[in-house]
Design an enzyme around this catalytic site. Structure first.
Site, PDB file in Angstrom:
ATOM      1  N   CYS A 290      16.896  -4.096  24.183  1.00 50.34           N
ATOM      2  CA  CYS A 290      16.546  -2.895  24.205  1.00 50.34           C
ATOM      3  C   CYS A 290      17.529  -1.680  22.931  1.00 50.34           C
ATOM      4  O   CYS A 290      18.073  -1.455  24.134  1.00 50.34           O
ATOM      5  CB  CYS A 290      16.056  -2.296  25.854  1.00 50.34           C
ATOM      6  SG  CYS A 290      15.605  -0.730  24.867  1.00 50.34           S
TER       7      CYS A 290
ATOM      8  N   CYS B 146      17.480   1.865  25.328  1.00 46.80           N
ATOM      9  CA  CYS B 146      18.897   0.927  26.618  1.00 46.80           C
ATOM     10  C   CYS B 146      20.477   0.687  26.296  1.00 46.80           C
ATOM     11  O   CYS B 146      21.144   1.596  26.999  1.00 46.80           O
ATOM     12  CB  CYS B 146      18.442  -0.004  26.890  1.00 46.80           C
ATOM     13  SG  CYS B 146      16.970  -0.098  27.385  1.00 46.80           S
TER      14      CYS B 146
END
Length: 104
Positions: free
Chosen positions: A28, A31
């Site tokens: 991600c 993230c």
């Protein structure tokens, strides 16, 4: 930030004290974007235990908690959900800190 290792650990952390679970995944990009300022957030909110939840490792937990976008945060105190910042959008340090301030 500690990593969640089991459902039993999740239940213990959820049910005792103040905990913020951060749902994330290695792949991600959003993230990874927040990683550099997470230690500062933890330092600013020492009353919480911060726990990283790998979305891919705990997909059933994510479904159970309706976490369909990452990075996402859910705060608990003694088993009660205090609030959630759950979306697929990129989050800034200010947005995350404002979410945590709103939990108090």
């Amino acid at each position: 930030m500690k990593n969640l290792e089991s459902m039993e650990q999740f239940e213990q952390l959820r049910d005792k004290g103040k905990t913020i679970f951060m749902f994330s995944a290695n792949w991600c990009g959003d993230c990874r974007f927040i990683e550099p300022f997470l230690p500062e957030i933890e330092e600013n909110f020492k009353e919480y235990t911060f726990v990283h939840v790998d979305r891919d490792q705990f997909i059933d937990l994510c479904q159970q908690l309706d976490v369909f976008g990452i990075p996402s945060f859910i705060g608990f105190e003694n088993g009660k959900e205090l609030g959630r910042f759950v979306s697929k959008d990129r989050k800034t340090q200010e947005e995350i800190e404002n979410f945590i301030k709103g939990l108090k």
